[in-house]
Design a protein around this motif. Structure first.
Motif, PDB file in Angstrom:
ATOM      1  N   GLU A  90       0.854  -1.185   0.000  1.00 10.66           N
ATOM      2  CA  GLU A  90       0.000   0.000   0.000  1.00 10.66           C
ATOM      3  C   GLU A  90       0.893   1.239   0.000  1.00 10.66           C
ATOM      4  OE1 GLU A  90      -2.653  -0.222   3.265  1.00 10.66           O
ATOM      5  OE2 GLU A  90      -3.570  -2.099   2.602  1.00 10.66           O
ATOM      6  N   ARG A 129       1.960   5.285  -0.305  1.00 17.03           N
ATOM      7  CA  ARG A 129       1.535   6.628   0.081  1.00 17.03           C
ATOM      8  C   ARG A 129       2.477   7.636  -0.563  1.00 17.03           C
ATOM      9  NH1 ARG A 129      -0.193   6.930   6.445  1.00 17.03           N
ATOM     10  NH2 ARG A 129      -1.892   5.413   6.368  1.00 17.03           N
ATOM     11  N   ASP A 170      -0.854  12.956  -0.340  1.00 18.70           N
ATOM     12  CA  ASP A 170      -2.219  12.563   0.018  1.00 18.70           C
ATOM     13  C   ASP A 170      -2.763  11.475  -0.895  1.00 18.70           C
ATOM     14  OD1 ASP A 170      -2.237  14.184  -2.201  1.00 18.70           O
ATOM     15  OD2 ASP A 170      -4.159  15.119  -1.719  1.00 18.70           O
ATOM     16  N   ARG A 205      -3.165   7.642  -2.333  1.00 24.64           N
ATOM     17  CA  ARG A 205      -3.110   6.266  -1.850  1.00 24.64           C
ATOM     18  C   ARG A 205      -3.360   5.347  -3.046  1.00 24.64           C
ATOM     19  NH1 ARG A 205      -1.601   9.145   1.394  1.00 24.64           N
ATOM     20  NH2 ARG A 205      -2.146   9.351   3.611  1.00 24.64           N
TER      21      ARG A 205
END
Length: 490
Positions: free
Chosen positions: A44, A46, A49, A51
């Motif tokens: 996942e 980042r 902001d 994702r």
């Protein structure tokens, strides 16, 4: 995650370093030598902001046969098809190689969205390679330094419109993403604490010696060729985590590198791989120790199983390649006898025979995993424990070393995962290990906790009078009053 980004490119251009930078953790193994990554690893990511899901892939090779390099290439091409966007990475210091041109042409023909990045672009030595990248026909190259974090803002700017478009196009129904699990819970009764959910899936780690069939078994369980397999030993290097749903139960299964004897592990890369596998064991809830039916219970297998027990994980022993075993009944009898004799600390743990090639025995393996996980989370009430302790002491009182009688007064369960119990007693330091084993074995048998590690802690509870040796003091005002009374009598 609305968008999936696959990082592709030749070996040793910095794909895993960039992957670690995006996920914010050192998940992928990184080394100076090329070809470290072999399997697909998801994470996942980042970026500010933003994702999204990022996939680390093996280095693209020009081999197209059934060799290890050819299988790695097919797995990487599959990742490109799975992903929404491919990030093609080249080495800006080396420049554009003939292999880069071949792979750029392949990516163009696939017709998907491709972004071009020139990694290791810090300093003037990368300027020439950055200019050469325009010739690949994939648009303007993005100058990056995955090692130092340069160019991340520009990458976010390129990904933002793609992520926003994917979010607008995606119609996500949250009610369909939740997996319903039937735990036979009656109305008004709460869900057990150990019940796996989508957010907290059951974590399983598969460990064993090289070439035991760990990756093949996981591919068969999840129903797709996700992990690289083959006849060569030691293909897997990273500990790869794969989320999946097994008969309605959310799980996350970890494939690990084969663990050889410590004396044989001399290369730095293999040491990193084994260390990554040991870390996966520590974070697992259930550890599946996979054995080879032809050579089961070798010394290394025993060490791996003992490691899982010492880490306090629930253990399931699976014997692979059962489809080629000619004398199954006789072999199974021998396996059970060896298991009881060589691993007494795991007595009662499930022993399952499977075939990773044909898929036979996977239903029994799933049942064994669920049972081991349930036992690992077993909780016993304090009243039951103290009644049981009284019966155990009456049946076999503890010894009196050096004439000091050991009194067992109180027992409670302090923790689960694995079950841990505390016994308040006198002289805990003089309790023989044999009597502790007697209590642990009794707990396993009487409260149906076979195979799971059981922790028993002895705590001191002195019966000495806390006021012994202390003088009884009289309050000052009372002493003054008593003194005045004696004076009036005189």
């Amino acid at each position: 995650m609305s968008l999936t980004l696959a990082i592709v490119g030749r070996p040793n251009v910095g794909k895993s370093t960039l992957f670690n930078r995006l996920v914010g953790k050192r998940l992928a193994l990184v080394d100076d030598q090329p070809g470290v990554t072999r399997d697909l690893r998801e994470g996942e990511a980042r970026l500010g902001d933003l994702r999204f899901t990022v996939i680390d892939t093996a280095g693209l090779e020009e081999a197209t046969d059934d060799s290890l390099q050819g299988r790695m290439r097919r797995l990487t091409e599959r990742a490109v098809e799975m992903a929404d966007v491919a990030l093609f990475v080249i080495d800006a210091r080396v420049g554009v190689s003939p292999a880069d041109e071949v792979f750029a042409d392949i990516l163009r023909r696939k017709g998907g969205t491709v972004l071009l990045a020139a990694n290791k672009a810090e300093g003037r030595a990368a300027e020439a390679g950055l200019l050469e990248a325009y010739a690949l026909g994939l648009g303007e190259p993005l100058a990056l330094s995955a090692e130092h974090g340069e160019g991340m803002a520009e990458l976010a700017g390129m990904l933002r419109p793609l992520i926003e478009a994917a979010e607008e196009a995606a119609e996500v129904d949250e009610t369909e993403t939740d997996v319903e699990i039937d735990w036979d819970i009656e109305d008004g009764e709460e869900l057990p604490d150990f019940a796996p959910t989508v957010k907290k899936p059951l974590k399983i780690t598969v460990v064993g010696r090289p070439n035991a069939g760990k990756s093949t078994l996981i591919n068969k369980i999840i129903g797709e060729e996700r992990l690289l397999t083959g006849p060569e030993a030691g293909i897997t290097r990273d500990s790869i985590a794969l989320p999946f749903d097994w008969d309605g139960v959310p799980m996350r299964i970890f494939d690990t590198a084969g663990m050889r004897k410590r004396a044989k592990v001399v290369e730095k890369l293999e040491k990193l791989s084994v260390s990554d596998g040991l870390r996966a064991v520590k974070f697992a809830e259930v550890v599946v120790v996979l054995l080879d039916a032809e050579i089961p219970f070798e010394q290394q297998d025993l060490r791996i199983a003992d490691l899982a027990e010492r880490e306090g994980r629930a253990v399931v022993v699976a014997v692979n390649k059962w489809d080629i075993e000619p004398n199954k009944q006789e072999k199974l009898r021998d396996l059970r006898e060896q298991f009881e004799r060589l691993l007494p600390q795991l007595r009662g743990a499930p022993l399952v025979t499977v075939s990773a090639k044909t898929g036979r025995g996977l239903d029994r393996l799933q049942q064994a995993i669920m049972k081991a996980h349930s036992v690992w989370n077993r909780r016993v009430s304090t009243s039951q424990l103290n009644r049981w302790l009284t019966g155990m002491v009456e049946a076999h009182p503890p010894p009196a070393p050096q004439g000091k009688r050991i009194k067992l007064r109180y027992m409670t369960q302090a923790k689960t995962r694995p079950p841990g119990f505390v016994v308040m007693c006198s002289h805990p330091d003089k309790m023989p290990a044999s009597y502790t084993r007697y209590l642990v074995n009794g707990l396993r048998e009487d409260f149906d906790m076979p195979g799971t590690p059981v922790r028993l802690f002895l705590r001191s509870q002195s019966d000495a009078n806390p006021f012994k040796g202390k003088t009884r003091s009289t309050p000052s005002r009372l002493r003054k009053h008593l003194g005045k009374g004696r004076a009036d009598e005189r």
